[in-house]
Design a protein around this motif. Structure first.
Motif, PDB file in Angstrom:
ATOM      1  N   ASP A  11       0.849  -1.189   0.000  1.00 33.41           N
ATOM      2  CA  ASP A  11       0.000   0.000   0.000  1.00 33.41           C
ATOM      3  C   ASP A  11       0.890   1.246   0.000  1.00 33.41           C
ATOM      4  O   ASP A  11       2.114   1.160  -0.127  1.00 33.41           O
ATOM      5  CB  ASP A  11      -0.955  -0.021   1.192  1.00 33.41           C
ATOM      6  N   PHE A  12       0.269   2.402   0.178  1.00 36.72           N
ATOM      7  CA  PHE A  12       1.045   3.648   0.141  1.00 36.72           C
ATOM      8  C   PHE A  12       2.034   3.749   1.306  1.00 36.72           C
ATOM      9  O   PHE A  12       3.098   4.344   1.169  1.00 36.72           O
ATOM     10  CB  PHE A  12       0.105   4.854   0.140  1.00 36.72           C
ATOM     11  N   ASP A  13       1.669   3.207   2.466  1.00 41.17           N
ATOM     12  CA  ASP A  13       2.608   3.240   3.592  1.00 41.17           C
ATOM     13  C   ASP A  13       3.857   2.430   3.259  1.00 41.17           C
ATOM     14  O   ASP A  13       4.978   2.825   3.594  1.00 41.17           O
ATOM     15  CB  ASP A  13       1.933   2.686   4.859  1.00 41.17           C
ATOM     16  N   CYS A  14       3.674   1.300   2.588  1.00 44.15           N
ATOM     17  CA  CYS A  14       4.819   0.490   2.149  1.00 44.15           C
ATOM     18  C   CYS A  14       5.700   1.283   1.193  1.00 44.15           C
ATOM     19  O   CYS A  14       6.928   1.355   1.350  1.00 44.15           O
ATOM     20  CB  CYS A  14       4.338  -0.774   1.456  1.00 44.15           C
ATOM     21  N   LEU A  15       5.049   1.865   0.178  1.00 38.47           N
ATOM     22  CA  LEU A  15       5.789   2.572  -0.861  1.00 38.47           C
ATOM     23  C   LEU A  15       6.554   3.761  -0.288  1.00 38.47           C
ATOM     24  O   LEU A  15       7.738   3.954  -0.574  1.00 38.47           O
ATOM     25  CB  LEU A  15       4.811   3.035  -1.948  1.00 38.47           C
ATOM     26  N   ALA A  16       5.876   4.553   0.557  1.00 33.54           N
ATOM     27  CA  ALA A  16       6.529   5.732   1.144  1.00 33.54           C
ATOM     28  C   ALA A  16       7.678   5.319   2.057  1.00 33.54           C
ATOM     29  O   ALA A  16       8.737   5.952   2.069  1.00 33.54           O
ATOM     30  CB  ALA A  16       5.501   6.545   1.922  1.00 33.54           C
ATOM     31  N   SER A  17       7.488   4.242   2.818  1.00 29.65           N
ATOM     32  CA  SER A  17       8.542   3.765   3.720  1.00 29.65           C
ATOM     33  C   SER A  17       9.742   3.256   2.942  1.00 29.65           C
ATOM     34  O   SER A  17      10.900   3.474   3.338  1.00 29.65           O
ATOM     35  CB  SER A  17       7.989   2.669   4.640  1.00 29.65           C
ATOM     36  N   VAL A  69      13.524  -4.385   5.772  1.00 33.75           N
ATOM     37  CA  VAL A  69      12.095  -4.667   5.645  1.00 33.75           C
ATOM     38  C   VAL A  69      11.302  -3.547   6.319  1.00 33.75           C
ATOM     39  O   VAL A  69      11.562  -3.215   7.478  1.00 33.75           O
ATOM     40  CB  VAL A  69      11.735  -6.023   6.295  1.00 33.75           C
ATOM     41  N   VAL A  70      10.348  -2.966   5.576  1.00 36.62           N
ATOM     42  CA  VAL A  70       9.542  -1.881   6.135  1.00 36.62           C
ATOM     43  C   VAL A  70       8.074  -2.289   6.193  1.00 36.62           C
ATOM     44  O   VAL A  70       7.589  -3.073   5.377  1.00 36.62           O
ATOM     45  CB  VAL A  70       9.692  -0.585   5.300  1.00 36.62           C
ATOM     46  N   ASP A  71       7.373  -1.742   7.197  1.00 30.87           N
ATOM     47  CA  ASP A  71       5.925  -1.916   7.376  1.00 30.87           C
ATOM     48  C   ASP A  71       5.499  -3.356   7.679  1.00 30.87           C
ATOM     49  O   ASP A  71       4.325  -3.677   7.584  1.00 30.87           O
ATOM     50  CB  ASP A  71       5.154  -1.378   6.161  1.00 30.87           C
TER      51      ASP A  71
END
Length: 872
Positions: A11-17, A69-71
């Motif tokens: 999602d966007f949180d993944c992409l931004a992170s 690894v993020v989110d």
């Protein structure tokens, strides 16, 4: 090779992170482990900001040496990269806002935030990393999507700050809005309508849960967006959506209440997320099977709403219909209450408030009966009722106290407005509160893993056994006090104090029998000590309340609830408990915000009369303040100074006052405690002349360096640190003042005599230490042989000279223990000497001879005695 990745269906949180992480790891490759949400793919097509991704098939997994690894931190959610999490040759870094499970990697930044983007923003801000307006826009999208535009209960103040900063830096909110307000396409609309038409409401453990289902033979994108639309439209507190797409079932869950942690449910199905949003992909189950399993797991995972029996006070303090208004007023004051139930026999027939009582007394009606003044129109509740059922009584009917009755209408407890406010407040706070003591942030539900991690295995087994016995006997059992405080502070403390709601002594007997130990009980106080075969001890007490007949008196105790038991404690940080039994086993019980005060590193009392009722708490407050590096709360310090001003310390017995002083001087930093006592003028209660001269304090301040010397030089009897400081407090007092101070503390005769002797010898040795006269072996020996080891340490601080230091080194290295004669009194008798004062002269002569080196053997000692004492 370095790789930055995230969870499947990004999602966007993944992409931004991921974009933000690239700023920290510029050499790393951005790799999506699978597909992304449709809106994310549309955003990427716009190419602003420009993000370069590496395809999975172009990543040689055996060459990856750093995995970021993020989110997420769940291996099952990162696709082909999952095996690398356990590969010892791969360094793994985590950035996540889902604190549901343990992390064991090289570097993990896990914080309670609404979005992982916020965490990365904080790091970039700290490192002063620049961001373009396009990058700021993406990061705002990440925060907005995961916090539903900053309105979910999981949103934190840090999310708001991050969003504000990013907007200041140029984030385009119109572009953000265009992606936040996407309309449902025709396929999504079909799923949406089917989900709404299938809506079912289930009450699980008193909590309302919504379940929706739908099916489609082809794949539909962005189901989470569809489900969120249902949540918004129907205003649902918690919803679980099961959607079959072709051969797979997708679980999407949302929750805005603390009782329902959807992340835990997603984990059951192999998915993940956090308390308010989670998802999972379910294989090898039909929709009906998935629904059945979901409903079954909800019974286990949904936290039950509090019932009245969980929050009520029991046994309740009450008055009788025939009691006078004056006696009711005395009871309200004695127990610090504002409302009492009025009983006829053991059944409640009315309520009476402090306002009614005070007005009645004002109108000279103190002798009237309580029945004549009570409120007879009131409602009651049962122990098994959910706490929310009495909210209308408190808010709409303005009833201050709700009696709790059994099936026969007998009073068994009460619930106050404060109890309801506390439960409601806890429900609002639980989803957003972080627990810094755990080493990572997270919603606090159970301390079991923390206890298991920080306690010895045997002690943890004892706690589990205590819990099992409590459940077997159907009583509520709690670990209380300093054990809980030190657990949260990560300070080793294996001493367990247990409180039982019910009969503590029978419980202690069962515990002793279970472990083959023995028990010592005190019926008057309802307390026991269980002593295990290996000597380990556990204190067991019946939950009790206490009151003081006058300041400084020992408390009078009565059986009560755990809340009342915790309320009688000295400070909020000592008023917490861990419940060991029942459905909420190993949960923290914190009625008085002790956990908050631990975080703020402050000492607070539980009520304004705390120090007045027990002035010993003045000294305990200093002890805990200095031990933990805390500070006294402003209100608490004002109460302290008021108690001191009223001279209520004078009401303490000498023995109690001495014990508190001794405990203070036994602390790791006794000098800090002494300074604080002096600042508060507490020494006046021992002697007004104590520590009056600045030099008295200077001597005590030098002791710390002398103790370092003593650790290196003194190998036999180590000094009692507290006694050295104690001697220092009394040293400069005149003899009559000293005797008066010693009597004030009711010092044992032996200790009083020791202080007296040490004071005299220290002064005598100080006078002998004249600048132009060196001490010989005899002078050195006699100077130190007559002193206790504690007095030696104090004398060195007192003199503050290198010469005395050198003499002390010589004494302890050459003479201590080596100057004692080989001959004894019996030997002298055998040699023909008559017992009497001459024996002391003979033994002193032998000691001097050994010190001077003129004798070194038994035979030489015999010869000396014969020569000097037996020749006529």
């Amino acid at each position: 090779m370095q790789v930055i990745t995230t969870h499947l269906n990004a999602d966007f949180d993944c992409l931004a992170s991921m974009m933000a992480a690239k700023k920290l790891y510029p050499e790393a490759h951005l790799v999506l482990p699978g597909s992304a949400e449709g809106l994310v793919e549309e955003f990427l097509k716009e190419g602003s900001p420009l993000l370069e991704f590496t395809r999975i098939k172009d990543v040689p997994l055996d060459q990856v040496r750093l995995l970021v690894v993020v989110d997420t931190h769940a291996p099952e959610r990162i696709g082909v990269f999952a095996p690398l999490m356990d590969d010892t040759s791969v360094e793994v870094h985590i950035y996540d806002h889902h604190p549901e499970s343990e992390i064991k990697v090289e570097q993990a930044v896990i914080k309670k935030r609404g979005a992982s983007t916020t965490i990365l923003h904080e790091i970039l801000l700290e490192k002063n990393v620049s961001l373009s307006p396009e990058e700021c826009t993406l990061m705002v999208l990440g925060i907005y999507q995961d916090t539903h535009s900053l309105i979910t209960v999981s949103t934190t103040s840090e999310d708001l700050i991050a969003a504000s900063d990013l907007v200041k830096r140029g984030a385009d909110l119109s572009r953000v809005s265009s992606f936040m307000r996407q309309r449902l396409n025709s396929e999504q609309l079909d799923i949406f309508n089917e989900l709404v038409s299938s809506l079912e409401s289930h009450v699980v453990n008193g909590v309302e849960i919504t379940l929706v289902t739908a099916s489609s033979d082809h794949f539909v994108r962005d189901l989470a967006y569809v489900v969120q639309n249902i949540v918004d439209m129907e205003n649902l507190a918690s919803v679980f959506a099961l959607v079959r797409l072709d051969k797979r079932i997708y679980l999407i869950a949302r929750s805005s209440i603390a009782e329902v942690n959807v992340g835990e449910m997603a984990q059951v199905f192999g998915g993940g997320g956090h308390g308010s949003a989670a998802s999972a992909t379910i294989k090898e189950l039909t929709l009906a099977q998935a629904k059945e399993k979901l409903l079954g797991e909800l019974e286990r995972l949904v936290q039950p709403l509090s019932r009245i029996k969980d929050i009520m006070h029991a046994p309740a303090i009450a008055a009788d219909v025939d009691d006078t208004i004056e006696s009711v007023e005395n009871k309200l004051t004695l127990y610090n209450l504002n409302t009492l139930p009025i009983l006829s026999g053991d059944k409640p027939v009315g309520l009476i408030t402090r306002q009614i009582v005070e007005k009645a007394i004002h109108h000279a009606m103190g002798k009237d009966r309580a029945e004549d003044m009570m409120i007879s129109r009131f409602a009651v509740t049962s122990p098994d009722a959910y706490f929310k059922s009495v909210i209308p009584l408190v808010i709409e009917e303005k009833q201050k106290l709700i009696p709790v009755v059994d099936p026969e209408n007998k009073l068994i407890g009460v619930v106050s407005r404060g109890d309801l406010l506390r439960v409601l407040h806890d429900g609002l706070e639980q989803g957003a509160r972080s627990v810094s003591f755990h080493g990572r942030a997270g919603t606090q539900k159970s301390l079991k893993s923390l206890i298991k991690e920080r306690l010895d295995k045997d002690v943890f087994k004892h706690l589990e056994c205590i819990a099992q016995i409590g459940d077997r006997l159907n009583v509520s059992v709690y670990a209380v006090g300093g054990f809980v405080r030190d657990l949260l502070l990560n300070i080793p403390n294996q001493d367990i104090d247990v409180v039982v709601e019910g009969e503590g002594i029978p419980f202690a007997s069962c515990l002793a029998e279970e472990f083959g130990g023995r028990v010592t009980s005190h019926e008057k106080f309802g307390t026991s000590v269980v002593i295990f075969p290996d000597g380990y001890r556990i204190d067991v007490a019946t939950a009790r309340m206490e009151y003081y007949k006058h300041p400084g008196a020992l408390p009078t105790v009565e059986r009560s609830s755990v809340k009342s038991d915790l309320f009688r404690r000295d400070f909020t940080v000592n008023s917490m408990a861990v419940k060991l039994t029942g459905i909420n086993a190993f949960c923290l019980i914190d009625f008085f915000n002790g956990e908050r005060d631990l975080r703020n590193r402050e000492i607070h009392v539980l009520h304004s009369l705390s120090f007045i009722e027990d002035p010993c708490r003045l000294f305990r407050a200093i002890r805990f303040e200095q031990r933990f590096g805390f500070k006294m709360g402003k209100q608490a310090e004002a109460f302290m100074r008021n108690t001191i001003k009223k001279r209520l310390v004078d009401s303490l017995s000498g023995t109690r006052l001495f014990n508190e002083i001794k405990l203070l001087l036994n602390e790791k930093s006794p000098m800090n405690c002494i300074r604080r006592m002096q600042e508060l003028n507490l020494f006046q209660f021992i002697s007004p002349e104590m520590l009056l001269a600045p030099k008295d304090l200077e001597v005590l301040e030098r002791l710390e360096s002398v103790f370092s010397w003593a650790d290196r030089v003194i190998t036999a009897d180590k000094p009692d640190v507290w006694y050295v400081y104690f001697l220092g407090l009394f040293y400069s007092l005149k003899e009559d003042v000293f005797l008066k101070a010693a009597d004030r503390l009711h010092l044992p005769t032996r200790m009083k005599n020791s202080l007296q002797v040490d004071r005299i010898h220290c002064r005598e040795n100080l006078e002998l230490l004249v600048p132009d006269k060196e001490w010989g072996p005899k002078e050195i020996y006699h100077a130190f042989a007559n002193l206790s080891v504690e007095a030696v340490v104090f004398l060195i601080a007192l003199s503050s000279t290198d010469r005395l230091n050198q003499y002390a080194n010589i004494y302890f290295s050459q003479y201590q223990g080596k100057a004692e004669p080989a001959l004894t009194g019996d030997d002298l008798v055998e040699m023909g000497m008559e017992p009497g004062p001459v024996f002391q002269s003979v033994l002193n002569a032998l000691r001097e001879a050994r010190v001077m080196g003129s004798v070194s053997t038994r035979e030489e000692e015999v010869a000396l005695v014969e020569e000097q004492f037996l020749k006529s």
